[in-house]
Design an enzyme around this catalytic site. Sequence first.
Site, PDB file in Angstrom:
ATOM      1  CG  ASN A   1      43.814  45.549  34.284  1.00  0.00           C
ATOM      2  OD1 ASN A   1      44.700  46.569  33.775  1.00  0.00           O
ATOM      3  ND2 ASN A   1      43.023  44.780  33.826  1.00  0.00           N
TER       4      ASN A   1
ATOM      5  CG  HIS B   1      47.069  35.954  32.054  1.00  0.00           C
ATOM      6  ND1 HIS B   1      47.277  35.921  30.869  1.00  0.00           N
ATOM      7  CD2 HIS B   1      46.814  34.670  32.544  1.00  0.00           C
ATOM      8  CE1 HIS B   1      47.063  34.492  30.342  1.00  0.00           C
ATOM      9  NE2 HIS B   1      46.911  33.820  31.479  1.00  0.00           N
ATOM     10  CB  CYS B   2      44.485  41.325  35.450  1.00  0.00           C
ATOM     11  SG  CYS B   2      42.624  40.498  36.055  1.00  0.00           S
ATOM     12  CB  THR B   3      48.850  41.807  32.637  1.00  0.00           C
ATOM     13  OG1 THR B   3      50.168  42.673  32.200  1.00  0.00           O
ATOM     14  CG2 THR B   3      49.195  40.736  32.241  1.00  0.00           C
TER      15      THR B   3
END
Length: 377
Positions: free
Chosen positions: A95, A334-336
Amino acid sequence: MDHAATSWPKPEAVINAMTESVTFMAGSPGRGTHGMSLQAGRTMNKARSTLSKLLGFGNPNDVAFAQNATMALNLAIKGLLQPGDHVISTMLEHNSVRRPLEFLKRTQGIEVNYVPVDLSGQINLEAVKKLFRTNTKLVIATHSSNLLGCILPVEELARLAHEHGAVMLVDGAQTVGNLPVDVERMGIDMLAFPGHKGLLGPQGTGGLYIHPDINLEPQMHGGTGSQSAEPEQPDIRPDRYEAGTPNIPGISGLAAGAEEVLRIGVEQIYKHEWSLTQTIVENLQNLSGVKLIGPALGEPRTGIVSFILENQDPAQTAFHLDRKYGIAVRAGYHCTPLGHAQAQTTETGAVRVSVGYTTQEYEVETLIRAVAELSKG
């Protein structure tokens, strides 16, 4: 086993360097002529010099320090792109890449293509070639996915970018300090990196390598100790990109961590992590009820292995690993989110295990036994 988030434990040299900094360097570099201020300046210069040796660039002043890789990526993306520019990126981005791009799409009308990957994280270079336009300004790729652990062909992507007059930006969050990186040889124009992961330094540190031919618009304006009479931000490096008092204790630790990586050797670090991850993959893939995602056994990857236990939320798995076995891992998205879409884990998220140079074989064996027990319910 959460080294992809933050390496731990830190080397004794890092702790000592930070302690010495707090104890003896009560000065801001470039803002004074007294001894402590000058020593702080020498510490920053030492850190830049060490990073230039580690990452393969000639002028140490071509690295700008930042609070983390996220801030470095924001500087690179927002400092380069202008309204109407086109960007090629990947579906594996964190992100810290996607959100700045989406912000600029909304506010400045830039255009973005996110290139898909297969289940092992491999990208189709022929598909990338077809995306270039006359207004393609930037190609962005993570060097290694923080979810899948796959390694992207950044050299080939850089070659394609340069053939079409574009700039190559690499997110090195999972590879700097863990995998050999040479920005000049690999054709990387900008490289963002954190200090607290593979470089073994403290949190709150990182930086951006900027090719000498690239001029970014600063995202922070303020005092630098140079050209102070001018109303505009200095045009000299690295001052142009480092407004305000720097994190001298953190940069002291970062310098010590980078020196430790140089001493050990990045190749040796990668060899150690590769061996451990292959042991994890080999054992977990044979467990009933365990689904591995990412590269198969023997395929290139960094020290990341992600998986899902059938009929168990990843958050539960991580909780049990921590409370019952004393194993720290990361669970969730995992911010993805785009990466999870490619891995077909959007509905569940995943458990991520990530090893580092300090991870021991007995710890891997403990993890394998723990997951085997949890997979049985």
